[in-house]
Scaffold this motif. Structure first.
Motif, mmCIF file in Angstrom:
data_model
loop_
_atom_site.group_PDB
_atom_site.id
_atom_site.type_symbol
_atom_site.label_atom_id
_atom_site.label_comp_id
_atom_site.label_asym_id
_atom_site.label_seq_id
_atom_site.Cartn_x
_atom_site.Cartn_y
_atom_site.Cartn_z
ATOM 1 N N VAL A 18 -10.596 -6.493 0.879
ATOM 2 C CA VAL A 18 -11.281 -5.271 0.473
ATOM 3 C C VAL A 18 -11.426 -4.318 1.653
ATOM 4 C CG1 VAL A 18 -13.437 -4.332 -0.451
ATOM 5 C CG2 VAL A 18 -12.501 -6.447 -1.386
ATOM 6 N N GLY A 19 -11.711 -4.868 2.845
ATOM 7 C CA GLY A 19 -11.861 -4.027 4.029
ATOM 8 C C GLY A 19 -10.576 -3.311 4.409
ATOM 9 N N THR A 20 -9.446 -3.994 4.306
ATOM 10 C CA THR A 20 -8.176 -3.345 4.622
ATOM 11 C C THR A 20 -7.858 -2.221 3.647
ATOM 12 O OG1 THR A 20 -7.038 -5.098 3.379
ATOM 13 C CG2 THR A 20 -7.194 -5.350 5.768
ATOM 14 N N VAL A 21 -8.153 -2.462 2.366
ATOM 15 C CA VAL A 21 -7.901 -1.411 1.363
ATOM 16 C C VAL A 21 -8.800 -0.204 1.624
ATOM 17 C CG1 VAL A 21 -8.025 -0.866 -1.088
ATOM 18 C CG2 VAL A 21 -7.121 -3.072 -0.362
ATOM 19 N N VAL A 22 -10.082 -0.460 1.924
ATOM 20 C CA VAL A 22 -11.018 0.631 2.159
ATOM 21 C C VAL A 22 -10.632 1.408 3.411
ATOM 22 C CG1 VAL A 22 -13.410 1.172 2.723
ATOM 23 C CG2 VAL A 22 -12.912 -0.488 0.938
ATOM 24 N N ALA A 23 -10.323 0.692 4.492
ATOM 25 C CA ALA A 23 -9.944 1.376 5.736
ATOM 26 C C ALA A 23 -8.661 2.182 5.574
ATOM 27 C CB ALA A 23 -9.787 0.358 6.859
ATOM 28 N N VAL A 85 1.163 -2.900 5.321
ATOM 29 C CA VAL A 85 1.617 -4.288 5.490
ATOM 30 C C VAL A 85 0.422 -5.233 5.523
ATOM 31 C CG1 VAL A 85 2.801 -5.867 7.054
ATOM 32 C CG2 VAL A 85 3.725 -3.585 6.660
ATOM 33 N N SER A 86 -0.665 -4.813 6.177
ATOM 34 C CA SER A 86 -1.863 -5.647 6.255
ATOM 35 C C SER A 86 -2.465 -5.891 4.874
ATOM 36 C CB SER A 86 -2.894 -4.997 7.171
ATOM 37 O OG SER A 86 -4.077 -5.753 7.231
ATOM 38 N N VAL A 87 -2.495 -4.872 4.045
ATOM 39 C CA VAL A 87 -3.025 -5.034 2.681
ATOM 40 C C VAL A 87 -2.183 -6.038 1.901
ATOM 41 C CG1 VAL A 87 -3.401 -3.858 0.491
ATOM 42 C CG2 VAL A 87 -4.083 -2.757 2.616
ATOM 43 N N ILE A 88 -0.866 -5.939 2.019
ATOM 44 C CA ILE A 88 0.018 -6.860 1.293
ATOM 45 C C ILE A 88 -0.167 -8.289 1.790
ATOM 46 C CG2 ILE A 88 2.430 -7.435 0.839
ATOM 47 C CD1 ILE A 88 3.050 -4.445 1.014
ATOM 48 N N LEU A 89 -0.240 -8.463 3.121
ATOM 49 C CA LEU A 89 -0.420 -9.800 3.674
ATOM 50 C C LEU A 89 -1.764 -10.404 3.263
ATOM 51 C CD1 LEU A 89 1.000 -9.358 7.295
ATOM 52 C CD2 LEU A 89 1.962 -10.751 5.466
ATOM 53 N N ALA A 90 -2.814 -9.593 3.310
ATOM 54 C CA ALA A 90 -4.134 -10.103 2.935
ATOM 55 C C ALA A 90 -4.180 -10.485 1.460
ATOM 56 C CB ALA A 90 -5.208 -9.062 3.248
ATOM 57 N N PHE A 91 -3.507 -9.704 0.619
ATOM 58 C CA PHE A 91 -3.492 -10.012 -0.818
ATOM 59 C C PHE A 91 -2.808 -11.348 -1.084
ATOM 60 C CE2 PHE A 91 -1.189 -9.771 -4.892
ATOM 61 C CZ PHE A 91 -2.264 -9.661 -5.759
ATOM 62 N N CYS A 131 -1.948 -6.977 12.110
ATOM 63 C CA CYS A 131 -1.451 -5.697 11.604
ATOM 64 C C CYS A 131 -2.565 -4.662 11.470
ATOM 65 C CB CYS A 131 -0.773 -5.901 10.251
ATOM 66 S SG CYS A 131 0.785 -6.809 10.329
ATOM 67 N N THR A 132 -3.787 -5.107 11.287
ATOM 68 C CA THR A 132 -4.922 -4.177 11.239
ATOM 69 C C THR A 132 -5.386 -3.799 12.633
ATOM 70 O OG1 THR A 132 -5.645 -5.178 9.152
ATOM 71 C CG2 THR A 132 -7.251 -3.826 10.322
ATOM 72 N N MET A 133 -5.363 -4.767 13.540
ATOM 73 C CA MET A 133 -5.876 -4.530 14.889
ATOM 74 C C MET A 133 -5.015 -3.539 15.669
ATOM 75 S SD MET A 133 -6.637 -7.325 17.867
ATOM 76 C CE MET A 133 -7.657 -8.275 16.728
ATOM 77 N N ILE A 134 -3.709 -3.601 15.507
ATOM 78 C CA ILE A 134 -2.815 -2.735 16.290
ATOM 79 C C ILE A 134 -3.088 -1.254 16.014
ATOM 80 C CG2 ILE A 134 -0.403 -2.063 16.612
ATOM 81 C CD1 ILE A 134 0.364 -4.985 16.280
ATOM 82 N N PRO A 135 -3.045 -0.771 14.765
ATOM 83 C CA PRO A 135 -3.310 0.655 14.548
ATOM 84 C C PRO A 135 -4.737 1.065 14.879
ATOM 85 C CG PRO A 135 -3.163 -0.473 12.446
ATOM 86 C CD PRO A 135 -2.724 -1.459 13.491
ATOM 87 N N VAL A 136 -5.699 0.182 14.602
ATOM 88 C CA VAL A 136 -7.091 0.522 14.891
ATOM 89 C C VAL A 136 -7.310 0.657 16.389
ATOM 90 C CG1 VAL A 136 -9.453 -0.352 14.785
ATOM 91 C CG2 VAL A 136 -8.006 -0.461 12.762
ATOM 92 N N THR A 170 -13.094 -5.503 9.752
ATOM 93 C CA THR A 170 -12.118 -6.230 8.941
ATOM 94 C C THR A 170 -11.298 -7.183 9.791
ATOM 95 O OG1 THR A 170 -11.992 -4.374 7.374
ATOM 96 C CG2 THR A 170 -10.185 -5.962 7.355
ATOM 97 N N CYS A 171 -10.941 -6.760 10.998
ATOM 98 C CA CYS A 171 -10.197 -7.645 11.903
ATOM 99 C C CYS A 171 -10.986 -8.917 12.186
ATOM 100 C CB CYS A 171 -9.896 -6.919 13.211
ATOM 101 S SG CYS A 171 -8.670 -5.602 13.071
ATOM 102 N N GLY A 172 -12.272 -8.770 12.449
ATOM 103 C CA GLY A 172 -13.096 -9.948 12.711
ATOM 104 C C GLY A 172 -13.200 -10.875 11.514
#
Length: 224
Positions: A18-23, A85-91, A131-136, A170-172
């Motif tokens: 949910v956090g990846t989708v929201v971000a 990519v992060s959203v797809i992987l998390a799903f 994948c979330t940490m790199i862009p953030v 979300t990364c944490g």
């Protein structure tokens, strides 16, 4: 307790999804900074991955999508791709790891396969975290660097938006979910394979003594 840890990891994984989708959907990645000559506080500009929004006091917020992907700065272009990519992987991590936890009936007859499914889901959580940490992290570094760079004019400086903080949280959460599942995989694998302990010298002598004693009693029974 062990089943509760796996359940906790799945809850954290779902929260991470949910956090990846929201971000990814939030337009508040970069917020206009009111410093120096840029003192027009009646309007706030938000820049996200998909649109830019202008919020004026007592007026409804207006948003406009980007007409071209190339007009985005490099960190925002990378963020758009990596966050998707992060959203797809998390799903898929939630689906795969859900099949590997003890409380599900999937692969119940194949204990080894169930453990492999669990560790695959854990690795997907960790990849989603990366994948979330790199862009953030990249966007945060760029915003801070430009903010303190004297060569950048005040009108082009920005502050960190709410989506960045959501991304860090979300990364944490994704990292915690992946680590918990990997920690649960190790004891499950040992239980499946069994751990062999080499007998000590005292145990070997005791085993030899018992074997001789049993052989002697067997011979006595033969004579009787």
């Amino acid at each position: 307790m062990r089943g509760k840890l796996e359940t906790l990891a799945m809850v954290l994984g779902f929260v991470g999804l949910v956090g990846t989708v929201v971000a990814t959907a939030m337009p508040m990645w970069r917020v206009s900074a009111f410093i120096g000559a840029n003192i027009i506080v009646m309007e706030t500009i938000w820049e996200g991955l998909w649109m830019t929004c202008a919020y004026q006091t007592d007026i409804r917020m207006q948003c406009r999508q980007y007409y071209s992907w190339l007009i985005l700065p490099p960190e925002m272009q990378a963020a758009r791709v990596l966050m998707c990519v992060s959203v797809i992987l998390a799903f898929f991590a939630v689906l795969v790891a859900g099949c590997g936890v003890r409380s599900t009936n999937c692969c119940k007859d194949n204990e080894r396969g169930k453990n492999i499914v669990l560790v695959v889901g854990a690795c997907m959580f960790l990849l989603s975290c990366l994948c979330t940490m790199i862009p953030v992290a990249w966007t945060t570094h760029t915003i801070i660097w430009n903010f303190y760079n004297p060569e950048v004019i005040d009108a082009e400086k920005h502050e960190i938006g709410a989506a960045i903080y959501v991304g860090w949280a979300t990364c944490g959460v994704l990292l915690a979910a992946g680590v918990i599942l990997i920690c649960r995989y190790c004891p499950r694998q040992q239980k499946e394979e069994g751990v062999y302990y080499a007998p000590t010298s005292a145990e070997r002598q005791s085993m030899v003594h018992l074997e001789r004693k049993s052989n002697g009693s067997f011979k006595t029974m033969q004579y009787v």
